[in-house]
Design a protein around this motif. Structure first.
Motif, PDB file in Angstrom:
ATOM      1  N   GLY A 100       0.841  -1.014  -0.042  1.00 29.40           N
ATOM      2  CA  GLY A 100      -0.086  -0.066  -0.060  1.00 29.40           C
ATOM      3  C   GLY A 100       0.866   1.314   0.087  1.00 29.40           C
ATOM      4  O   GLY A 100       0.536   2.174  -0.676  1.00 29.40           O
ATOM      5  N   VAL A 101       1.857   1.294   0.929  1.00 32.65           N
ATOM      6  CA  VAL A 101       2.848   2.240   0.921  1.00 32.65           C
ATOM      7  C   VAL A 101       3.548   2.283  -0.405  1.00 32.65           C
ATOM      8  O   VAL A 101       3.557   3.808  -1.094  1.00 32.65           O
ATOM      9  N   LEU A 102       3.806   1.289  -1.139  1.00 38.50           N
ATOM     10  CA  LEU A 102       4.637   1.553  -2.267  1.00 38.50           C
ATOM     11  C   LEU A 102       3.726   2.166  -3.493  1.00 38.50           C
ATOM     12  O   LEU A 102       4.010   2.965  -4.298  1.00 38.50           O
ATOM     13  N   MET A 154      -1.683  -6.507  12.289  1.00 35.88           N
ATOM     14  CA  MET A 154      -1.644  -5.550  10.983  1.00 35.88           C
ATOM     15  C   MET A 154      -3.008  -5.260  10.661  1.00 35.88           C
ATOM     16  O   MET A 154      -3.999  -5.862  10.784  1.00 35.88           O
ATOM     17  N   PRO A 155      -3.031  -3.811  10.125  1.00 41.53           N
ATOM     18  CA  PRO A 155      -4.393  -3.363   9.703  1.00 41.53           C
ATOM     19  C   PRO A 155      -4.944  -4.435   8.517  1.00 41.53           C
ATOM     20  O   PRO A 155      -4.041  -4.850   7.799  1.00 41.53           O
ATOM     21  N   LYS A 156      -6.327  -4.459   8.571  1.00 46.09           N
ATOM     22  CA  LYS A 156      -6.943  -5.112   7.375  1.00 46.09           C
ATOM     23  C   LYS A 156      -7.604  -4.291   6.453  1.00 46.09           C
ATOM     24  O   LYS A 156      -8.545  -3.363   6.841  1.00 46.09           O
ATOM     25  N   LYS A 157      -7.785  -4.693   5.456  1.00 51.37           N
ATOM     26  CA  LYS A 157      -8.912  -4.157   4.434  1.00 51.37           C
ATOM     27  C   LYS A 157     -10.410  -4.407   4.840  1.00 51.37           C
ATOM     28  O   LYS A 157     -10.480  -5.486   5.399  1.00 51.37           O
ATOM     29  N   ARG A 158     -11.132  -3.451   4.616  1.00 53.11           N
ATOM     30  CA  ARG A 158     -12.525  -3.611   4.980  1.00 53.11           C
ATOM     31  C   ARG A 158     -13.383  -3.506   3.701  1.00 53.11           C
ATOM     32  O   ARG A 158     -13.128  -2.989   2.786  1.00 53.11           O
ATOM     33  N   VAL A 159     -14.339  -4.162   3.944  1.00 49.81           N
ATOM     34  CA  VAL A 159     -15.577  -4.237   2.713  1.00 49.81           C
ATOM     35  C   VAL A 159     -16.706  -3.433   3.413  1.00 49.81           C
ATOM     36  O   VAL A 159     -17.100  -3.693   4.529  1.00 49.81           O
ATOM     37  N   TYR A 160     -16.912  -2.402   2.632  1.00 50.03           N
ATOM     38  CA  TYR A 160     -18.213  -1.581   3.151  1.00 50.03           C
ATOM     39  C   TYR A 160     -19.689  -1.967   2.665  1.00 50.03           C
ATOM     40  O   TYR A 160     -19.591  -2.407   1.145  1.00 50.03           O
ATOM     41  N   ARG A 161     -20.791  -1.908   3.408  1.00 49.77           N
ATOM     42  CA  ARG A 161     -21.871  -2.212   2.701  1.00 49.77           C
ATOM     43  C   ARG A 161     -22.759  -0.790   2.676  1.00 49.77           C
ATOM     44  O   ARG A 161     -22.323   0.338   3.286  1.00 49.77           O
ATOM     45  N   TYR A 162     -23.993  -0.775   2.043  1.00 47.80           N
ATOM     46  CA  TYR A 162     -24.861   0.241   1.818  1.00 47.80           C
ATOM     47  C   TYR A 162     -26.042  -0.052   2.555  1.00 47.80           C
ATOM     48  O   TYR A 162     -26.521  -1.080   2.656  1.00 47.80           O
ATOM     49  N   ALA A 163     -26.569   0.964   2.978  1.00 51.93           N
ATOM     50  CA  ALA A 163     -28.054   0.938   3.830  1.00 51.93           C
ATOM     51  C   ALA A 163     -29.048   0.393   2.719  1.00 51.93           C
ATOM     52  O   ALA A 163     -28.999   0.742   1.722  1.00 51.93           O
ATOM     53  N   VAL A 164     -29.921  -0.616   3.068  1.00 48.78           N
ATOM     54  CA  VAL A 164     -30.890  -0.808   2.498  1.00 48.78           C
ATOM     55  C   VAL A 164     -32.200  -0.092   2.439  1.00 48.78           C
ATOM     56  O   VAL A 164     -32.337   0.580   3.526  1.00 48.78           O
ATOM     57  N   GLU A 165     -32.704   0.196   1.242  1.00 48.19           N
ATOM     58  CA  GLU A 165     -33.786   1.300   1.222  1.00 48.19           C
ATOM     59  C   GLU A 165     -34.916   0.539   1.934  1.00 48.19           C
ATOM     60  O   GLU A 165     -35.329  -0.632   1.790  1.00 48.19           O
ATOM     61  N   GLU A 173      -0.331   1.227   4.497  1.00 46.63           N
ATOM     62  CA  GLU A 173      -0.559   0.817   5.707  1.00 46.63           C
ATOM     63  C   GLU A 173      -0.296   1.547   6.984  1.00 46.63           C
ATOM     64  O   GLU A 173      -0.880   1.218   7.992  1.00 46.63           O
ATOM     65  N   ILE A 174       0.436   2.523   6.779  1.00 45.22           N
ATOM     66  CA  ILE A 174       0.595   3.564   7.853  1.00 45.22           C
ATOM     67  C   ILE A 174      -0.952   4.269   8.373  1.00 45.22           C
ATOM     68  O   ILE A 174      -1.125   4.159   9.258  1.00 45.22           O
ATOM     69  N   LEU A 175      -1.660   4.581   7.229  1.00 44.99           N
ATOM     70  CA  LEU A 175      -2.780   5.261   7.272  1.00 44.99           C
ATOM     71  C   LEU A 175      -3.639   4.209   7.877  1.00 44.99           C
ATOM     72  O   LEU A 175      -4.488   4.676   9.154  1.00 44.99           O
ATOM     73  N   MET A 176      -3.593   2.982   7.458  1.00 49.68           N
ATOM     74  CA  MET A 176      -4.783   2.116   8.101  1.00 49.68           C
ATOM     75  C   MET A 176      -4.389   1.836   9.490  1.00 49.68           C
ATOM     76  O   MET A 176      -5.048   1.760  10.310  1.00 49.68           O
ATOM     77  N   GLY A 230     -16.873   2.285  13.181  1.00 44.37           N
ATOM     78  CA  GLY A 230     -17.168   3.629  13.915  1.00 44.37           C
ATOM     79  C   GLY A 230     -15.785   4.170  13.974  1.00 44.37           C
ATOM     80  O   GLY A 230     -15.605   5.120  15.112  1.00 44.37           O
ATOM     81  N   ASP A 231     -14.853   3.527  13.508  1.00 45.89           N
ATOM     82  CA  ASP A 231     -13.485   4.447  13.938  1.00 45.89           C
ATOM     83  C   ASP A 231     -13.015   5.494  12.773  1.00 45.89           C
ATOM     84  O   ASP A 231     -13.935   5.579  11.842  1.00 45.89           O
ATOM     85  N   VAL A 232     -11.927   5.785  13.017  1.00 41.49           N
ATOM     86  CA  VAL A 232     -11.544   6.932  12.069  1.00 41.49           C
ATOM     87  C   VAL A 232     -11.381   6.528  10.496  1.00 41.49           C
ATOM     88  O   VAL A 232     -11.906   7.036   9.642  1.00 41.49           O
ATOM     89  N   TYR A 233     -11.035   5.338  10.424  1.00 45.89           N
ATOM     90  CA  TYR A 233     -11.024   4.820   9.041  1.00 45.89           C
ATOM     91  C   TYR A 233     -12.373   4.639   8.282  1.00 45.89           C
ATOM     92  O   TYR A 233     -12.516   4.967   7.174  1.00 45.89           O
ATOM     93  N   ASP A 234     -13.342   4.223   9.277  1.00 44.45           N
ATOM     94  CA  ASP A 234     -14.594   4.068   8.551  1.00 44.45           C
ATOM     95  C   ASP A 234     -15.017   5.346   8.320  1.00 44.45           C
ATOM     96  O   ASP A 234     -15.713   5.762   7.320  1.00 44.45           O
ATOM     97  N   ARG A 235     -14.687   6.511   9.026  1.00 46.75           N
ATOM     98  CA  ARG A 235     -15.422   7.975   8.622  1.00 46.75           C
ATOM     99  C   ARG A 235     -14.657   8.285   7.387  1.00 46.75           C
ATOM    100  O   ARG A 235     -15.284   9.140   6.643  1.00 46.75           O
ATOM    101  N   TYR A 236     -13.237   7.891   7.279  1.00 44.98           N
ATOM    102  CA  TYR A 236     -12.517   8.213   6.047  1.00 44.98           C
ATOM    103  C   TYR A 236     -13.240   7.417   4.852  1.00 44.98           C
ATOM    104  O   TYR A 236     -13.582   8.326   3.963  1.00 44.98           O
TER     105      TYR A 236
END
Lengths: 175, 380, 167, 380
Positions: A5-7, B369-380, D201-204, D259-265
Motif C-alpha cells: 500500500g505504501v509503495l 496488521m491493519p486489515k482491508k475492509r468491505v463496506y456495505r450500503y444501507a438497504v432502502e 498501511e501506515i494510514l490504516m 465507527g473508527d476513524v478509518y470508517d469515517r474516512y
C-alpha cells in the motif's frame, strides 16, 4: 503483503512529480504578479457607484435602501440638499468602509436604480487601516464604461432596461 | 578526474612543504580536510533544504521556491539571512545555559561523522579502523542534545518530543547496529574504506540476498535515526507542535535543522558506502558516484516525506521490536550461511533463509496488521 | 612523524583539561541537570583521549555506551527526581567535607602508585581490528565474556522481578 | 505488565493545552488534555474562541440579510448552509420553488459535498503527519469546483447564492459543461486519491480502531452525518426527509461497521462517489424554466417587504458535515424573532472526549480531524 500500500502511494506521488513537468493540470500554480487568471464575469469584490455622463451626476439618488439592507452596515449615505435645505436626489456623501464590507452583493441586488455594482478590482492593499480603506464618493464613482468592460452581459441588460425607462415620460420615483 | 581533489590537496601540501616545517604541513593537511568538511556540511545542508522544497513541491504539483534567484537558487542564502536576523527568543522559565548549549552541541556529532565518510578513492578525512562504529557511536549522541534541548525549553510539547526522541533512538539503534553486522562479518573490518574496497567490481552488497534486506533495514533505521518522515515523531508537527525545537527560533533553530539535514546526508552516504558500493562505479569519478548514490537515497527520503503519514508512538516501537529487530537477527544468520558455503550454493541458501524470515515475520505480525475492509450500503 | 608529536600532546593536554575541568564542574555545580551535561563532556573527553592512545575501539565504545546510553539514562534519572518541576534542579552538596576527606585519602594512595608504577610503552601500537577482537572474545576470553553476559542476564531478570514484585 | 501493575508505579499526569494556537486544531479550538505518558486520561474541549454572535445578529436583520452570514458558518460549504437556511425560510413563508431551481440547488449541494469531503480527507492526512501532499491534491481538485461556483455566484467560497424561492441567478453559460467534466474527471481523481491513501498501511494502522464511536453513543449523543453512518446507523436526511427533490435520485447510503476513524474516512470517499451519481442524474434531467419563483424574486429585490407569517419552523438538510438545521420563529415582521442554528460539527464535537480517552495524544488529533469540524460553525 505489508508495504505494498505504501509503495502504491509512492507510485502516485512520483507520477505526480513527473506529471508536473509535462501537464498543466498537474502544475496549477499561477505565478501571480506576472500571470493572472482571467476574471469571471460574475466575480464580485467591492461595490462601486456608476455614473452615466459625469461624476457629478451619478445614478444614485441617495434612497438609502442599500445602506439599510447592507448586512454588515458598511454604507453611509448623506443626501444632498439645495440652498433652501430641500433634499435633492443625489448623495452629498457616499461612503463605503471596505474594511467592513463582506462582498455579499446584496446592495447591488436591492438597488432599484441600478446605481451600485460589484467591482472586479481586488488589489486594494493600503497602509492605513481606517481612513485608507474608507472609500468616499470620489473613489467609488466609476463610469458606466467600466461596468460595461468588466461585466458586458449585465451592462447590456441594464442599459436596455434603463433605455426603456427613459422612453417613458415619468421616471421612477425613489424611496 | 577521479583523484581531482586528492591531487589538489597534495599539490597544496607540496607547495607548502617548500617553505614550511613538517609539522606545519601536517597541520595544514588536517586543516584542509577539516575546512573541506566544515564547508561541505553546511553547504550541503543549505542546498538540501532547497532540493527538498523543490522536490516535494513538484510532488505536490507546485513550483517550490522560485523567486529568489534563478530557480530559487539563492533561497537558502535568503533563509540564512532571515534566520540570522531573527530575534532569539529564550523562554523565561528555560534553563538558559542548556537551552543555548543544545543546538550548538548537536551540530558537533553531525559534522564529526563526515570524517569517516569515504567520498572517493583516498578521499576520507580519517581512515579509522573503527569507521562504522565511530559513525554509529556519534550518531547516537545526538539524542542527548535533543533531550537537553527538550528539557531546557521547559515546554510540555518539547518534553514530549524529547521523550519520544529518546525512546525512538533507543529502539532503532539496535536494529541499526545489527543491520550492519552482516557486512562487518563479510568484510572483517570496521573501516569504511575497507568496506568499499571489498565491494569493487560490482560486488555491491546490496546485490546479495542478505545485503538487500540489510540495505533496507539500515536505510529505514537510518531514516528513523535522523527523525524524518514517517518516523518524525519527535517533531511531529500536527501533534506536539514542533516537538523538541518548539521553543527555538532564529539561528538556534537553524542549527537543529542543519544537524538534521547533515545527518540525513551522512546516513545516506554511509548507507551507500556500506551497501551500495560507496564510490565504486564505472566511467564516472568515484566522488561523483558517492554523491549520486547519496543523493538518490536522500531523494527517497524526501519522497517518503512527500507521501507518507507518520507512525504512532506504539506502532513505531512495534515496528522496530517486532519486525526490524528479528529480521536483522535472521539476516545475520543468512550472512553467516553465505560465508559458510561456496559461491553458487550460498546465494540460494541465504535467499531461502531471508525469504523464510520475511514469511515468518509476516505471519507472526499478522494479528497486529491493519486489515482491508468491505463496506456495505444501507438497504432502502 | 616526530615533529608532529608536540601538536598531538597539545591536543592531548587540551583534552585532559576538558576532562578535569568538566569533572570538577560536574561535582561542584548546584544544578543537577547541568551536572549531567558536564558529565557527558567528561566522558566525551575521555573518549578523545582513548583515540589519541590508539584505542579506537574503546573510544568508540566509550561514546556508544557511556555517552550514548548511560548519559541518556542519567538524564532520565534526573528527570525522575522529585524536584524536576523546579526550574533549577538543585543538587545536594551537603556532604562536601566528608567527600573531600575521602578524596584526600584515595589520592594519597593513588598518586604515589601512579608515580611509582613502571609504565611500559609499546613501540608500535598494534591495530585492533574487528576480527581480532571477535577472536579474542570468542576464543581466549570466552569464559569471562560468558560470565559477564550471564551476570547481565541475571541483572535484567532481577530488574524485571523487582519491578513486578511491587504489586 | 497488566493494568494493576502499572497503577502501582507512581506516575504524574501531564496537563497539555492543545490550542488555541496549535497547528492541527482546525482553527481556534482548544483541547485541555490530561496525559498519562502519551495516553489521554481526560480531555476537555474548549470552544467559543470564534464566537461571532451569529444568531443574535440575525434577529436584527431581514431574512435575506442573514443569507451572506450563513456562508460564514461553515465556510467550506457555503452552498449547503444557504440551502438549509433557504429551506427553513421557505417552509416558514410557504414559498414554492420552481423545478429548475431545485435541480440547481441539488447540483450545488452535491458539488459542495465533494469539496468538503475531499478537503477533509486532505486535512485528516495532515493531522496524520503527511506533509501536505494529500491536502494539495485536494486543493487542486477543489479549485475546479470553486471555479464553477465563482462563475455562477461571483464568489468562490462565500457564495450567497440561494434565495427564498429559488436561487439568485441562473447558470452562467458553460456551467453545465463544467459540471459534466467534473462528473467525468472526479472519479479518476478519487481513484488516484484512494490509491495514495486507502491501502497505505501506515494510514490504516493509524486510523483503524482509533476513536471508536459506538452505535448507541452516536445515537444518544445526537451525532449526524458521515460520522453517524460510519458508526453503522443508516440515517441520511436526504433519504429520511426526502427534502427538495432528493427522492427522485437514485443513490445509496454507505455505512461503516466499526465507527473508527478509518470508517469515517472511507464512508466519505464512498459518499463522494454517490454524490457524483446524483450529479450525473441531475445534469441529465435538469429542465428549463424559471430559476426563482416570482414571489421569491420580489422578496429578494425588496427584503423589507418579505414578511413570513407568524409561526415557527425547523428546516434541516443533510449538510456534508451532518444535520444542519435552522430553527426560525417569526412574529410577522421582516426580521426573525428567533433564529437558531443546529450546527452539525458542534454537536459532533461534543463526544470528542469519549472517543479519545485511552488513546494516544496523536490519536486525539486524528479523531478531531475525522469529526470534521469548522470552527466558524462550531462557535458561530
Amino acid at each position: 503483503m505489508f508495504g505494498f500500500g505504501v509503495l502504491k502511494g509512492m507510485l502516485v506521488t512520483i507520477q505526480n512529480f513527473f506529471a508536473s513537468y509535462f501537464s498543466k493540470d498537474h502544475l496549477t500554480t499561477v505565478q501571480y504578479p506576472e500571470e493572472r487568471l482571467s476574471a469571471k464575469e460574475r466575480y464580485r469584490n467591492f461595490p462601486f457607484l456608476v455614473y452615466d455622463q459625469a461624476p457629478e451626476d451619478p445614478r444614485c439618488v441617495a434612497c438609502d435602501i442599500c445602506a439599510k439592507e447592507c448586512p454588515p452596515k458598511c454604507i453611509t449615505i448623506v443626501r444632498d440638499s439645495d440652498a433652501e435645505g430641500k433634499p435633492l436626489k443625489r448623495p452629498k456623501s457616499f461612503d463605503i468602509d471596505y474594511s467592513i464590507c463582506m462582498n455579499c452583493g446584496i446592495c447591488e441586488e436591492v438597488c432599484p436604480f441600478d446605481a451600485i455594482f460589484m467591482d472586479h478590482e481586488f488589489e486594494l492593499a493600503e497602509y492605513g487601516r481606517f481612513e485608507d480603506l474608507m472609500y468616499h464618493k470620489d473613489r467609488l464613482l466609476k463610469p458606466n464604461d467600466h461596468f460595461k468592460k468588466i461585466r458586458p452581459t449585465d451592462a447590456t441588460r441594464i442599459d436596455a432596461k434603463l433605455a426603456a425607462k427613459t422612453q417613458k415620460p415619468a421616471p421612477p420615483v425613489g424611496n | 578526474m577521479d583523484q581531482l581533489f586528492v591531487n589538489l590537496k597534495h599539490s597544496i601540501l607540496i607547495f607548502a612543504g617548500n617553505f614550511l616545517p613538517e609539522w606545519a604541513v601536517i597541520l595544514i593537511s588536517i586543516l584542509i580536510s577539516v575546512t573541506a568538511i566544515a564547508v561541505f556540511g553546511p553547504v550541503t545542508m543549505m542546498y538540501l533544504t532547497l532540493l527538498e522544497r523543490k522536490f516535494v513541491g513538484r510532488i505536490q504539483n507546485r513550483f517550490g521556491p522560485n523567486r529568489v534567484g534563478k530557480w530559487g537558487l539563492l533561497q537558502p542564502l535568503a533563509d540564512g539571512v532571515k534566520m540570522l536576523t531573527k530575534e532569539d527568543i529564550v523562554p523565561k522559565g528555560a534553563d538558559h545555559f542548556a537551552h543555548f548549549l543544545a543546538p550548538v552541541a548537536i551540530v558537533i556529532p553531525a559534522l564529526l561523522v563526515f570524517a569517516v565518510v569515504p567520498f572517493g578513492r583516498n578521499m576520507v578525512a580519517v581512515d579509522l579502523s573503527i569507521g562504522i562504529l565511530f559513525f554509529l557511536a556519534l550518531s547516537s549522541t545526538t539524542t542527548i542534545w535533543i533531550f537537553v534541548a527538550a528539557w531546557a525549553s521547559r515546554n510540555k510539547f518539547s518534553l514530549l518530543g524529547g521523550l519520544r526522541s529518546v525512546a525512538q533512538m533507543v529502539s532503532y539503534e539496535i536494529p541499526m547496529v545489527l543491520s550492519v553486522v552482516p557486512v562487518l562479518m563479510v568484510v572483517g573490518s570496521f573501516s569504511t574504506v575497507a568496506i568499499v574496497e571489498a565491494q569493487s567490481g560490482w560486488n555491491w552488497f546490496v546485490l546479495t540476498p542478505w545485503g538487500l534486506i540489510g540495505f533496507v533495514l539500515f536505510f529505514l533505521t537510518g531514516v528513523a535515526e535522523v527523525n524524518r518522515t514517517p518516523f518524525d515523531l519527535p517533531e511531529g508537527e500536527s501533534e506536539i507542535v514542533a516537538g523538541f525545537h518548539t521553543e527555538y527560533s532564529g539561528m538556534k533553530f537553524a542549527l537543529f535543522y542543519m544537524a538534521e539535514f547533515m545527518n540525513s546526508f551522512t546516513i545516506s552516504a554511509i548507507v551507500s558506502t556500506v551497501y551500495l558500493g560507496g564510490w565504486q562505479g564505472p566511467w564516472l569519478p568515484g566522488w561523483l558516484w558517492l554523491l549520486i548514490k547519496s543523493y538518490a537515497l536522500i531523494l527517497v527520503m524526501m519522497w517518503f516525506r512527500g507521501t507518507l503519514p507518520r507512525f504512532r508512538v506504539d506502532q513505531l516501537m512495534g515496528f522496530a521490536w517486532k519486525f526490524l529487530l528479528p529480521l536483522a537477527l535472521l539476516n545475520i544468520f543468512a550472512a553467516g550461511v553465505w560465508l559458510a558455503f561456496a559461491r553458487p550454493v550460498n546465494y540460494l541458501l541465504s535467499a531461502i533463509i531471508v525469504a523464510l524470515a520475511l514469511f515468518i515475520l509476516y505471519f507472526a505480525n499478522r494479528p497486529d496488521m491493519p486489515k482491508k475492509r468491505v463496506y456495505r450500503y444501507a438497504v432502502e | 612523524m616526530n615533529s608532529f608529536a608536540p601538536l598531538v600532546s597539545v591536543v592531548q593536554y587540551v583534552l585532559m583539561f576538558i576532562v578535569l575541568g568538566a569533572a570538577i564542574v560536574t561535582v561542584s555545580i548546584g544544578n543537577l541537570f547541568r551536572a549531567a551535561i558536564f558529565l557527558a563532556f567528561t566522558l566525551l573527553g575521555v573518549a578523545g583521549l582513548y583515540f589519541f592512545l590508539h584505542a579506537d575501539f574503546i573510544a568508540a565504545m566509550q561514546i556508544l555506551i557511556y555517552v550514548g546510553a548511560i548519559m541518556t539514562l542519567v538524564i532520565f534519572a534526573v528527570m525522575l527526581t522529585g524536584k524536576m518541576q523546579d526550574p533549577l534542579v538543585a543538587q545536594s552538596n551537603r556532604q562536601k567535607i566528608p567527600a573531600f576527606i575521602i578524596l584526600c585519602g584515595v589520592s594519597a594512595f593513588l598518586i604515589p602508585t601512579i608515580l611509582k608504577a613502571p609504565w611500559r610503552t609499546l613501540a608500535t601500537p598494534h591495530a585492533t581490528t574487528a576480527a581480532n577482537l571477535g577472536r579474542a572474545l570468542m576464543g581466549e576470553f570466552v569464559f569471562p565474556f560468558e560470565i559477564v553476559s550471564l551476570v547481565l542476564l541475571v541483572a535484567l531478570i532481577g530488574a524485571i522481578a523487582t519491578a513486578r514484585s511491587d504489586e | 505488565m497488566t493494568e494493576e501493575n502499572l497503577s502501582t508505579l507512581a506516575t504524574q499526569t501531564l496537563e497539555v493545552s492543545l490550542g488555541p494556537q496549535h497547528p492541527s486544531t482546525h482553527g481556534v479550538f482548544r483541547m485541555n488534555a490530561t496525559l498519562d505518558g502519551e495516553t489521554i486520561v481526560k480531555l476537555k474541549p474548549v470552544m467559543g474562541y470564534l464566537h461571532r454572535n451569529h444568531e443574535k445578529l440575525a434577529e436584527d436583520m431581514t431574512y435575506l440579510g442573514s443569507m451572506p452570514y450563513t456562508d460564514r458558518l461553515d465556510y467550506i460549504c457555503s452552498m449547503t448552509n444557504n440551502f438549509a437556511y433557504a429551506l427553513a425560510v421557505e417552509k416558514l413563508a410557504g414559498l414554492e420553488v420552481p423545478e429548475r431551481a431545485e435541480y440547481i440547488r441539488i447540483i450545488m449541494a452535491e458539488l459542495t459535498r465533494l469539496v468538503n469531503h475531499t478537503l477533509l480527507i486532505g486535512f485528516l492526512l495532515n493531522d496524520l503527519g503527511a506533509f501536505f501532499t494529500p491536502v494539495l491534491y485536494a486543493f487542486r481538485e477543489r479549485e475546479k469546483i470553486l471555479d464553477l461556483f465563482e462563475s455562477v455566484s461571483g464568489s468562490r467560497m462565500m457564495c450567497n447564492y440561494f434565495r427564498f424561492g429559488g436561487v439568485k441567478i441562473d447558470f452562467s453559460p458553460g456551467f453545465l459543461e463544467g459540471v459534466k467534466s467534473i462528473i467525468q474527471n472526479y472519479p479518476k481523481f478519487l481513484d488516484e486519491f484512494e490509491k495514495l491513501l486507502s491501502e497505505n498501511e501506515i494510514l490504516m494502522a493509524r486510523c483503524q480502531n482509533v476513536g471508536v464511536l459506538s452505535k448507541e453513543l452516536a445515537i444518544s449523543a445526537g451525532i449526524s452525518g458521515p460520522m453517524l453512518r460510519a458508526s453503522g446507523v443508516p440515517y441520511d436526511i436526504r433519504k429520511v426527509d426526502g427534502y427538495s427533490i432528493y427522492n427522485r435520485f437514485n443513490f445509496r447510503v454507505p455505512i461503516g461497521e466499526v465507527g473508527d476513524v478509518y470508517d469515517r474516512y472511507y464512508v466519505r470517499i464512498l459518499e463522494m462517489r454517490e454524490s457524483i451519481k446524483i450529479l450525473a442524474q441531475a445534469v441529465k434531467e435538469i429542465p428549463e424554466g424559471p430559476f426563482i419563483s416570482p414571489k421569491g424574486a420580489a422578496g429578494a429585490k425588496a427584503p423589507r417587504t418579505f414578511k413570513p407569517p407568524k409561526g415557527q419552523v425547523y428546516g434541516r438538510i443533510e449538510a456534508p458535515k451532518g444535520e444542519l438545521g435552522f430553527y426560525l420563529v417569526s412574529d410577522g415582521s421582516p426580521k426573525p424573532y428567533r433564529y437558531h442554528v443546529r450546527p452539525p460539527s458542534f454537536i459532533n464535537l461534543t463526544i470528542l472526549e469519549d472517543m479519545c480517552i485511552g488513546n494516544k495524544i496523536a490519536d486525539a488529533i486524528v479523531t478531531l480531524g475525522s469529526v470534521d469540524i469548522v470552527l466558524g460553525e462550531v462557535d458561530r
